[in-house]
Design an enzyme around this catalytic site. Structure first.
Site, PDB file in Angstrom:
ATOM      1  N   GLU A   1      13.162   0.635   3.123  1.00  0.00           N
ATOM      2  CA  GLU A   1      12.783  -0.610   3.794  1.00  0.00           C
ATOM      3  C   GLU A   1      11.956  -1.484   2.856  1.00  0.00           C
ATOM      4  OE1 GLU A   1      13.728  -1.976   6.806  1.00  0.00           O
ATOM      5  OE2 GLU A   1      12.695  -3.576   5.745  1.00  0.00           O
TER       6      GLU A   1
ATOM      7  N   LEU B   1      10.512  -4.569   4.057  1.00  0.00           N
ATOM      8  CA  LEU B   1       9.750  -5.583   4.799  1.00  0.00           C
ATOM      9  C   LEU B   1       8.304  -5.646   4.312  1.00  0.00           C
ATOM     10  CD1 LEU B   1       7.744  -3.934   6.902  1.00  0.00           C
ATOM     11  CD2 LEU B   1       9.824  -3.729   8.239  1.00  0.00           C
TER      12      LEU B   1
ATOM     13  N   GLU C   1       4.366  -6.336   5.511  1.00  0.00           N
ATOM     14  CA  GLU C   1       3.486  -6.483   6.667  1.00  0.00           C
ATOM     15  C   GLU C   1       3.024  -7.936   6.701  1.00  0.00           C
ATOM     16  OE1 GLU C   1       0.369  -3.515   6.798  1.00  0.00           O
ATOM     17  OE2 GLU C   1       1.846  -1.949   6.451  1.00  0.00           O
TER      18      GLU C   1
ATOM     19  N   LYS D   1      13.598   1.396  -4.356  1.00  0.00           N
ATOM     20  CA  LYS D   1      12.400   1.054  -3.585  1.00  0.00           C
ATOM     21  C   LYS D   1      11.147   1.138  -4.472  1.00  0.00           C
ATOM     22  CE  LYS D   1       9.483   0.262  -0.412  1.00  0.00           C
ATOM     23  NZ  LYS D   1       9.277  -1.053   0.157  1.00  0.00           N
TER      24      LYS D   1
ATOM     25  N   PHE E   1       4.578 -13.715  -6.350  1.00  0.00           N
ATOM     26  CA  PHE E   1       3.756 -12.570  -6.758  1.00  0.00           C
ATOM     27  C   PHE E   1       3.042 -12.788  -8.089  1.00  0.00           C
ATOM     28  CE2 PHE E   1       5.306 -10.472  -3.165  1.00  0.00           C
ATOM     29  CZ  PHE E   1       4.444  -9.402  -2.939  1.00  0.00           C
TER      30      PHE E   1
ATOM     31  N   CYS F   1       1.337   0.622   0.728  1.00  0.00           N
ATOM     32  CA  CYS F   1       2.522   0.858  -0.103  1.00  0.00           C
ATOM     33  C   CYS F   1       2.272   0.815  -1.615  1.00  0.00           C
ATOM     34  CB  CYS F   1       3.610  -0.138   0.272  1.00  0.00           C
ATOM     35  SG  CYS F   1       4.251   0.177   1.920  1.00  0.00           S
TER      36      CYS F   1
ATOM     37  N   LYS G   1       0.053   3.662  -3.239  1.00  0.00           N
ATOM     38  CA  LYS G   1       0.611   5.018  -3.110  1.00  0.00           C
ATOM     39  C   LYS G   1       1.962   5.133  -3.845  1.00  0.00           C
ATOM     40  CE  LYS G   1       3.233   5.189   1.213  1.00  0.00           C
ATOM     41  NZ  LYS G   1       4.602   5.373   0.740  1.00  0.00           N
TER      42      LYS G   1
ATOM     43  N   LYS H   1      -4.402  -7.744   3.302  1.00  0.00           N
ATOM     44  CA  LYS H   1      -3.864  -9.074   3.028  1.00  0.00           C
ATOM     45  C   LYS H   1      -3.809  -9.822   4.351  1.00  0.00           C
ATOM     46  CE  LYS H   1       1.025  -8.096   3.573  1.00  0.00           C
ATOM     47  NZ  LYS H   1       2.342  -8.304   3.045  1.00  0.00           N
TER      48      LYS H   1
ATOM     49  N   ARG I   1      -5.440  -0.069   5.168  1.00  0.00           N
ATOM     50  CA  ARG I   1      -5.225   1.068   4.269  1.00  0.00           C
ATOM     51  C   ARG I   1      -5.345   0.589   2.809  1.00  0.00           C
ATOM     52  NH1 ARG I   1       0.151   3.587   7.047  1.00  0.00           N
ATOM     53  NH2 ARG I   1       0.563   1.388   7.429  1.00  0.00           N
TER      54      ARG I   1
HETATM   55  P1  NAD Z   1       2.707   4.271   9.737  1.00  0.00           P
HETATM   56  O1  NAD Z   1       1.660   5.220   9.364  1.00  0.00           O
HETATM   57  O2  NAD Z   1       2.340   2.939  10.284  1.00  0.00           O
HETATM   58  O3  NAD Z   1       3.688   4.942  10.793  1.00  0.00           O
HETATM   59  C1  NAD Z   1       4.185   6.235  10.684  1.00  0.00           C
HETATM   60  C2  NAD Z   1       4.409   6.770  12.097  1.00  0.00           C
HETATM   61  O4  NAD Z   1       5.052   8.038  12.006  1.00  0.00           O
HETATM   62  C3  NAD Z   1       3.109   6.988  12.864  1.00  0.00           C
HETATM   63  O5  NAD Z   1       3.157   6.330  14.121  1.00  0.00           O
HETATM   64  C4  NAD Z   1       3.040   8.512  13.040  1.00  0.00           C
HETATM   65  O6  NAD Z   1       2.420   8.902  14.261  1.00  0.00           O
HETATM   66  C5  NAD Z   1       4.517   8.864  13.019  1.00  0.00           C
HETATM   67  N1  NAD Z   1       4.791  10.266  12.686  1.00  0.00           N
HETATM   68  C6  NAD Z   1       4.263  11.014  11.682  1.00  0.00           C
HETATM   69  N2  NAD Z   1       4.788  12.256  11.715  1.00  0.00           N
HETATM   70  C7  NAD Z   1       5.665  12.289  12.731  1.00  0.00           C
HETATM   71  C8  NAD Z   1       6.522  13.291  13.253  1.00  0.00           C
HETATM   72  N3  NAD Z   1       6.577  14.493  12.708  1.00  0.00           N
HETATM   73  N4  NAD Z   1       7.290  12.984  14.328  1.00  0.00           N
HETATM   74  C9  NAD Z   1       7.239  11.749  14.876  1.00  0.00           C
HETATM   75  N5  NAD Z   1       6.450  10.764  14.417  1.00  0.00           N
HETATM   76  C10 NAD Z   1       5.670  11.024  13.356  1.00  0.00           C
HETATM   77  O7  NAD Z   1       3.619   4.097   8.449  1.00  0.00           O
HETATM   78  P2  NAD Z   1       4.429   2.810   7.979  1.00  0.00           P
HETATM   79  O8  NAD Z   1       3.502   1.847   7.335  1.00  0.00           O
HETATM   80  O9  NAD Z   1       5.316   2.352   9.081  1.00  0.00           O
HETATM   81  O10 NAD Z   1       5.324   3.439   6.825  1.00  0.00           O
HETATM   82  C11 NAD Z   1       6.366   4.344   7.114  1.00  0.00           C
HETATM   83  C12 NAD Z   1       7.164   4.542   5.845  1.00  0.00           C
HETATM   84  O11 NAD Z   1       7.786   3.321   5.457  1.00  0.00           O
HETATM   85  C13 NAD Z   1       6.346   4.990   4.643  1.00  0.00           C
HETATM   86  O12 NAD Z   1       7.121   5.845   3.866  1.00  0.00           O
HETATM   87  C14 NAD Z   1       6.095   3.702   3.894  1.00  0.00           C
HETATM   88  O13 NAD Z   1       5.887   3.897   2.524  1.00  0.00           O
HETATM   89  C15 NAD Z   1       7.385   2.960   4.138  1.00  0.00           C
HETATM   90  N6  NAD Z   1       7.262   1.510   4.097  1.00  0.00           N
HETATM   91  C16 NAD Z   1       6.178   0.904   4.635  1.00  0.00           C
HETATM   92  C17 NAD Z   1       6.096  -0.488   4.617  1.00  0.00           C
HETATM   93  C18 NAD Z   1       4.883  -1.183   5.187  1.00  0.00           C
HETATM   94  O14 NAD Z   1       4.710  -2.362   4.877  1.00  0.00           O
HETATM   95  N7  NAD Z   1       4.075  -0.527   5.982  1.00  0.00           N
HETATM   96  C19 NAD Z   1       7.120  -1.251   4.031  1.00  0.00           C
HETATM   97  C20 NAD Z   1       8.225  -0.587   3.516  1.00  0.00           C
HETATM   98  C21 NAD Z   1       8.291   0.800   3.540  1.00  0.00           C
END
Ligand code: NAD
Length: 437
Positions: A149, A151, A153, A205, A250, A261, A264, A322, A329
């Site tokens: 993904e 996107l 935030e 990614k 950027f 993101c 990490k 931001k 985080r």
């Molecule tokens: P987040 O922490 O907001 O959400 C993760 C969710 O997963 C939480 O609600 C948690 O309770 C749930 N979860 C964890 N273990 C679980 C399980 N075993 N069963 C069911 N639910 C479970 O994370 P996020 O920011 O949405 O990021 C998710 C992934 O997407 C990460 O790998 C991140 O790197 C990637 N990502 C994030 C963004 C961003 O902007 N946040 C953008 C692109 C990609």
């Protein structure tokens, strides 16, 4: 199409709501029962522009359901998205235990064919691990797709509804067709699908995030030199951005990047290099420059007040990593505020969305205010740490009046030094000459 999304965070909830918006039936599964309870009662646990409306609208029409029970989500769904978190482990590697745990549970619960799609950012090669794990636990047929993904935030819904590209990492032609159909509503103007193998999809990614972080660190490193040599980084930015080979995105200097993101993913990429005998020199430097940038800005504020014996109070505008998000985080703002607190500086802070989570992260050691102007009352200076729109054109007269002395430290270069000069405010920003009163 019938879809299940596992992991209802920033990515999962946006994915689920946007897929429901175009007519799909989506079941959202998360193991955080408090979160699921909130969602069932119409409370959206995160701040993301226009997400609340989309979630409520689609829930009311029966296209979006919430549960903690994975089995409920799997039954009848053809496509299962995994969108759980992949935080940094102690050694910098991405911790994929949540992804593997969900994969294992899927394998143990499915009774008919599924397409299992990973949206989480996972180390290159995870596709092989997950496929192997599921095959070892079930005889039911499935296909695996890496669909990272992209996107952002703060603009997540808009990004999902109108993405720059959608990466589909699978060699299976039938699965490619199914996902093409699923994503068709998001590509009405032009095709945005890029098909590739899962391993290259996973690498894409990390490559994208590392490139974006590199641009920011590049500008931040130059900003330090601009300060020493009397150049203006904002003019340099315009010169650079107008080159069509470089582009204008950027290139904003500031207090450094943060969020869930970039930091990490940079660490995970460096770890992948190390694990494969490669020293990722550029990637290490991107991170070091970023750490220095947080430090340099915080110290600039601290050093300004060095030697002062009376209490120092700072008004802080912005705590989120931001604008347009409540996410703190690895927020550079929280980092800087913690440095100020370590120096016994008192903080009066305002953030439109992240105040309560920052207050918790900082152990209640700051005072949060309901608006930016009340945060200024009796403070020695205003420190701007997040680029929220509402900070861009403030009432400078009120700022000067409410502060003990008209003094701004701007970690986001929101203002024109010439305008600030006219307002009689002392102004320190990034990579530009300070304006003295
Ligand atoms: P987040 O922490 O907001 O959400 C993760 C969710 O997963 C939480 O609600 C948690 O309770 C749930 N979860 C964890 N273990 C679980 C399980 N075993 N069963 C069911 N639910 C479970 O994370 P996020 O920011 O949405 O990021 C998710 C992934 O997407 C990460 O790998 C991140 O790197 C990637 N990502 C994030 C963004 C961003 O902007 N946040 C953008 C692109 C990609």
């Amino acid at each position: 199409m019938k879809i299940c999304v596992v992991g209802i965070g920033y990515v999962g909830l946006v994915t689920a709501a946007c897929l429901a918006e175009v007519g799909n039936q989506v079941v959202c599964v998360d193991n955080d029962s408090e979160k699921i309870d909130k969602l069932k009662h119409g409370t959206i646990p995160i701040y993301e522009p226009s997400l609340t409306e989309k979630v409520k609208y689609n829930e009311q029409r029966g296209r979006l359901r919430f549960t903690t029970k994975l089995k409920e989500g799997l039954d009848n769904s053809l496509v299962i998205f995994i969108a759980v978190g992949t935080p940094s482990g102690d050694d910098g590697s991405a911790d994929i235990s949540a992804v593997l745990s969900v994969a294992k549970q899927i394998a143990e619960s499915i009774t008919d064919y599924k397409i299992i799609v990973t949206k989480s950012t996972v180390p290159v090669g995870t596709s092989r691990k997950v496929t192997g794990l599921i095959s070892s636990k079930t005889k039911v047929t499935f296909d695996y797709v890496s669909n990272p993904e992209f996107l952002k935030e703060g603009a997540a819904v808009a990004d999902f509804m109108s993405p720059d590209r959608i990466i589909i990492g699978t060699q299976n032609k039938t699965v490619r067709q199914t996902l093409k159909q699923l994503y068709k509503p998001f590509m009405r103007r032009r095709n945005r699908l890029i098909f590739m193998d899962p391993v290259s999809a996973e690498m894409s990614k990390y490559a994208a995030n590392a490139m974006l972080a590199t641009r920011i660190s590049f500008m931040n490193e130059l900003s330090g030199l601009c300060e020493k040599l009397g150049a203006d980084i904002e003019l340099v930015r315009q010169a650079l951005g107008s080159d069509s080979r470089i582009g204008a995105s950027f290139l904003f200097p500031g207090v450094g990047f943060g969020g869930s993101c970039f930091p990490k993913d940079i660490r995970a990429l460096a770890y992948m290099g190390k694990d494969n005998g490669l020293d990722m020199k550029l990637i290490h430097s991107v991170r070091q420059v970023n750490d220095v940038q947080h430090e340099r800005f915080a110290n600039r504020v601290i050093d300004y007040f060095a030697g002062r014996t009376e209490d120092i109070t700072l008004a802080v505008w912005g705590l989120a990593f931001k604008a347009k998000t409540d996410d703190i985080r690895e927020s550079p703002a929280v980092y800087c505020v913690q440095k100020f607190l370590d120096k016994k500086i008192k903080i009066r802070a305002y953030d439109p969305a992240a105040a309560s989570s920052a207050l918790k992260a900082l152990n209640g050691n700051i005072k949060t205010l309901p608006d930016g102007y009340s945060a200024l009352e009796g403070a020695d200076a205003l420190v701007i740490l997040t680029d929220w729109q509402e900070f861009r054109n403030p009432d400078f007269e009120a700022i000067a009046e409410k502060l003990k002395k008209p003094l701004i430290f701007d970690g986001r270069n929101l203002y024109e030094p010439a305008v600030i000069k006219k307002e009689g405010i002392e102004y320190h920003s990034i990579g530009r000459k300070s304006v003295m009163k």
